[in-house]
Motif scaffolding. Sequence first.
Motif, PDB file in Angstrom:
ATOM      1  N   GLN A   1     -26.792 -73.574  -0.620  1.00  0.00           N
ATOM      2  CA  GLN A   1     -28.111 -72.816  -0.516  1.00  0.00           C
ATOM      3  C   GLN A   1     -28.537 -71.935  -1.682  1.00  0.00           C
ATOM      4  N   GLU A   2     -29.764 -71.442  -1.687  1.00  0.00           N
ATOM      5  CA  GLU A   2     -30.262 -70.765  -2.829  1.00  0.00           C
ATOM      6  C   GLU A   2     -30.896 -69.371  -2.288  1.00  0.00           C
ATOM      7  N   LEU A   3     -30.754 -68.502  -3.041  1.00  0.00           N
ATOM      8  CA  LEU A   3     -31.345 -66.975  -2.759  1.00  0.00           C
ATOM      9  C   LEU A   3     -32.115 -66.659  -3.808  1.00  0.00           C
ATOM     10  N   ARG A   4     -33.558 -66.295  -3.516  1.00  0.00           N
ATOM     11  CA  ARG A   4     -34.520 -66.026  -4.605  1.00  0.00           C
ATOM     12  C   ARG A   4     -34.537 -64.476  -4.433  1.00  0.00           C
ATOM     13  N   ALA A   5     -34.707 -63.737  -5.771  1.00  0.00           N
ATOM     14  CA  ALA A   5     -34.729 -62.444  -5.830  1.00  0.00           C
ATOM     15  C   ALA A   5     -35.618 -62.062  -6.944  1.00  0.00           C
ATOM     16  N   ARG A   6     -36.184 -60.739  -6.745  1.00  0.00           N
ATOM     17  CA  ARG A   6     -37.033 -60.109  -7.883  1.00  0.00           C
ATOM     18  C   ARG A   6     -36.133 -60.063  -9.214  1.00  0.00           C
ATOM     19  N   SER A   7     -34.782 -59.693  -8.830  1.00  0.00           N
ATOM     20  CA  SER A   7     -34.003 -59.176  -9.912  1.00  0.00           C
ATOM     21  C   SER A   7     -32.515 -59.750  -9.543  1.00  0.00           C
ATOM     22  N   VAL A   8     -31.638 -60.002 -10.567  1.00  0.00           N
ATOM     23  CA  VAL A   8     -30.272 -60.302 -10.219  1.00  0.00           C
ATOM     24  C   VAL A   8     -29.388 -59.728 -11.312  1.00  0.00           C
ATOM     25  N   ILE A   9     -28.457 -58.883 -10.614  1.00  0.00           N
ATOM     26  CA  ILE A   9     -27.366 -58.339 -11.312  1.00  0.00           C
ATOM     27  C   ILE A   9     -26.145 -58.944 -11.118  1.00  0.00           C
ATOM     28  N   VAL A  10     -25.542 -59.278 -12.382  1.00  0.00           N
ATOM     29  CA  VAL A  10     -24.166 -60.007 -12.299  1.00  0.00           C
ATOM     30  C   VAL A  10     -22.923 -59.117 -12.472  1.00  0.00           C
ATOM     31  N   ALA A  11     -22.272 -58.838 -11.487  1.00  0.00           N
ATOM     32  CA  ALA A  11     -20.957 -58.066 -11.402  1.00  0.00           C
ATOM     33  C   ALA A  11     -19.777 -58.732 -10.883  1.00  0.00           C
ATOM     34  N   THR A  12     -19.636 -59.898 -11.780  1.00  0.00           N
ATOM     35  CA  THR A  12     -18.654 -60.744 -10.986  1.00  0.00           C
ATOM     36  C   THR A  12     -17.143 -60.752 -11.766  1.00  0.00           C
ATOM     37  N   GLY A  13     -17.299 -59.731 -12.527  1.00  0.00           N
ATOM     38  CA  GLY A  13     -15.875 -59.282 -13.242  1.00  0.00           C
ATOM     39  C   GLY A  13     -15.296 -60.199 -14.106  1.00  0.00           C
ATOM     40  N   GLY A  14     -14.122 -60.200 -14.651  1.00  0.00           N
ATOM     41  CA  GLY A  14     -13.625 -60.919 -15.733  1.00  0.00           C
ATOM     42  C   GLY A  14     -13.138 -62.247 -15.434  1.00  0.00           C
ATOM     43  N   TYR A  15     -12.421 -62.781 -16.609  1.00  0.00           N
ATOM     44  CA  TYR A  15     -11.957 -64.234 -16.468  1.00  0.00           C
ATOM     45  C   TYR A  15     -10.386 -64.259 -16.996  1.00  0.00           C
ATOM     46  N   SER A  16      -9.557 -63.120 -16.500  1.00  0.00           N
ATOM     47  CA  SER A  16      -8.371 -63.096 -17.378  1.00  0.00           C
ATOM     48  C   SER A  16      -7.341 -64.443 -16.319  1.00  0.00           C
ATOM     49  N   GLN A  17      -7.884 -65.122 -15.556  1.00  0.00           N
ATOM     50  CA  GLN A  17      -6.960 -66.149 -14.994  1.00  0.00           C
ATOM     51  C   GLN A  17      -6.911 -67.170 -15.922  1.00  0.00           C
ATOM     52  N   VAL A  18      -7.544 -67.012 -16.963  1.00  0.00           N
ATOM     53  CA  VAL A  18      -7.154 -68.252 -17.925  1.00  0.00           C
ATOM     54  C   VAL A  18      -5.686 -67.952 -18.617  1.00  0.00           C
ATOM     55  N   TYR A  19      -5.188 -66.793 -18.420  1.00  0.00           N
ATOM     56  CA  TYR A  19      -3.886 -66.223 -18.621  1.00  0.00           C
ATOM     57  C   TYR A  19      -3.215 -66.366 -17.259  1.00  0.00           C
ATOM     58  N   HIS A  20      -3.075 -67.232 -16.526  1.00  0.00           N
ATOM     59  CA  HIS A  20      -2.535 -67.342 -15.381  1.00  0.00           C
ATOM     60  C   HIS A  20      -1.025 -67.390 -15.581  1.00  0.00           C
ATOM     61  N   GLY A  21      -0.369 -66.629 -14.758  1.00  0.00           N
ATOM     62  CA  GLY A  21       1.247 -66.204 -14.950  1.00  0.00           C
ATOM     63  C   GLY A  21       1.474 -65.099 -15.747  1.00  0.00           C
ATOM     64  N   PHE A  22       0.462 -64.747 -16.667  1.00  0.00           N
ATOM     65  CA  PHE A  22       0.806 -63.663 -17.481  1.00  0.00           C
ATOM     66  C   PHE A  22      -0.312 -62.429 -17.047  1.00  0.00           C
ATOM     67  N   THR A  23      -1.210 -62.783 -16.254  1.00  0.00           N
ATOM     68  CA  THR A  23      -2.285 -61.711 -16.069  1.00  0.00           C
ATOM     69  C   THR A  23      -1.916 -61.014 -14.727  1.00  0.00           C
ATOM     70  N   THR A  24      -2.285 -59.715 -14.830  1.00  0.00           N
ATOM     71  CA  THR A  24      -2.085 -58.967 -13.620  1.00  0.00           C
ATOM     72  C   THR A  24      -3.371 -58.839 -12.638  1.00  0.00           C
ATOM     73  N   ASN A  25      -4.231 -59.449 -13.227  1.00  0.00           N
ATOM     74  CA  ASN A  25      -5.556 -59.382 -12.552  1.00  0.00           C
ATOM     75  C   ASN A  25      -5.545 -60.421 -11.355  1.00  0.00           C
ATOM     76  N   SER A  26      -6.621 -60.344 -10.659  1.00  0.00           N
ATOM     77  CA  SER A  26      -6.811 -60.893  -9.456  1.00  0.00           C
ATOM     78  C   SER A  26      -6.886 -62.362  -9.531  1.00  0.00           C
ATOM     79  N   THR A  27      -6.729 -63.379  -8.553  1.00  0.00           N
ATOM     80  CA  THR A  27      -6.729 -64.681  -8.729  1.00  0.00           C
ATOM     81  C   THR A  27      -8.191 -64.936  -8.769  1.00  0.00           C
ATOM     82  N   ALA A  28      -9.087 -64.042  -8.435  1.00  0.00           N
ATOM     83  CA  ALA A  28     -10.521 -64.434  -8.422  1.00  0.00           C
ATOM     84  C   ALA A  28     -11.193 -64.300  -9.859  1.00  0.00           C
TER      85      ALA A  28
END
Length: 277
Positions: A177-204
């Motif tokens: 589905q799509e959502l249209r908006a006047r402005s978009v704020i990206v607050a989707t966090g980091g990417y530490s799961q590339v270090y899966h098994g060594f990161t304390t971060n969330s699986t998300a």
Amino acid sequence: MIDVLVIGSGGAGLVAAISAKEAGANVKVVSKAFATRAQTSMAQGGINASLGNVEEDSVEAHIKDTLKSSQGLADEEAITKLCEEAQEAVEWLDRLGLPFSRTAEGKIAQRRLGGASGIRACYAQDYTGLKILHTLYDRASKMGIDFINEYLLLNYIVEDKKVLGATFLSLKSGEVQELRARSVIVATGGYSQVYHGFTTNSTASTGDGIAAALRAGARLSDMEFVQFHPTALKNSAILISESARGAGGYLLNAKKERFTDELAARDVVARAIADEI
Ligand SMILES: Cc1cc2nc3c(=O)[nH]c(=O)nc-3n(C[C@H](O)[C@H](O)[C@H](O)COP(=O)(O)OP(=O)(O)OC[C@H]3O[C@@H](n4cnc5c(N)ncnc54)[C@H](O)[C@@H]3O)c2cc1C
């Protein structure tokens, strides 16, 4: 029409959403999990702000320590703003009702964390992030901010170099589905799961928002700066909070000798551990 579409419901996304709503915007917050399951809920140790509630401290010392920890690579202007506004940010959270731990005099309690020359971290037992997230979510809900959960960002909709919204996979229905908006704020966090098994971060923490931004033609910066927390349980990578070292815990090598200043900056302690191993 949505005025402000916030993608991500962690601390960053919820503060942005509340601020936009306070400014009169029509706000929608979307996240791929349930809103209060964002990684922010995992933070334990606390938030640094030079309140000086336990011992004397200053904004200048906070700035100096942060620049020192960055090995001179940080943006001084951004750090100055962060440290100058930290006190107000903590006081704002307090006014929203965040249940901070308290000193005997009833002030916000503080403890020592790594890289800090003063006792500076404000905390809510060892659930600081969880309490922040719940407090912000309560506030956002009371303000009538609209949430869509289990809605996975796929791509930003870009026309003439302008972001007009985004496409999402509904994890409930399987539909795109799509959502249209006047402005978009990206607050989707980091990417530490590339270090899966060594990161304390969330699986998300899989960097989806960053990757979508790159596909949409955005320029990314400082992607190489990933912080590794020095201490975790070996088999699960579950964090052993720095507050354990702040409270006097120390590190021993195989000869049962201490080998580093346990409250040095995290990269220093992490490297000292790697050297010993
Ligand atoms: C174990 C642990 C302890 C920590 N302790 C501390 C501490 O003591 N003090 C401190 O200052 N910091 C601490 N941190 C770091 C801190 O938690 C994070 O820096 C901070 O919470 C990041 O907030 P955020 O809002 O940017 O991202 P997040 O909280 O990661 O939120 C990201 C949001 O984006 C959503 N999302 C991601 N991808 C998509 C997608 N494709 N579509 C839709 N939604 C998406 C997620 O569902 C989530 O809602 C700790 C981190 C961990 C893991």
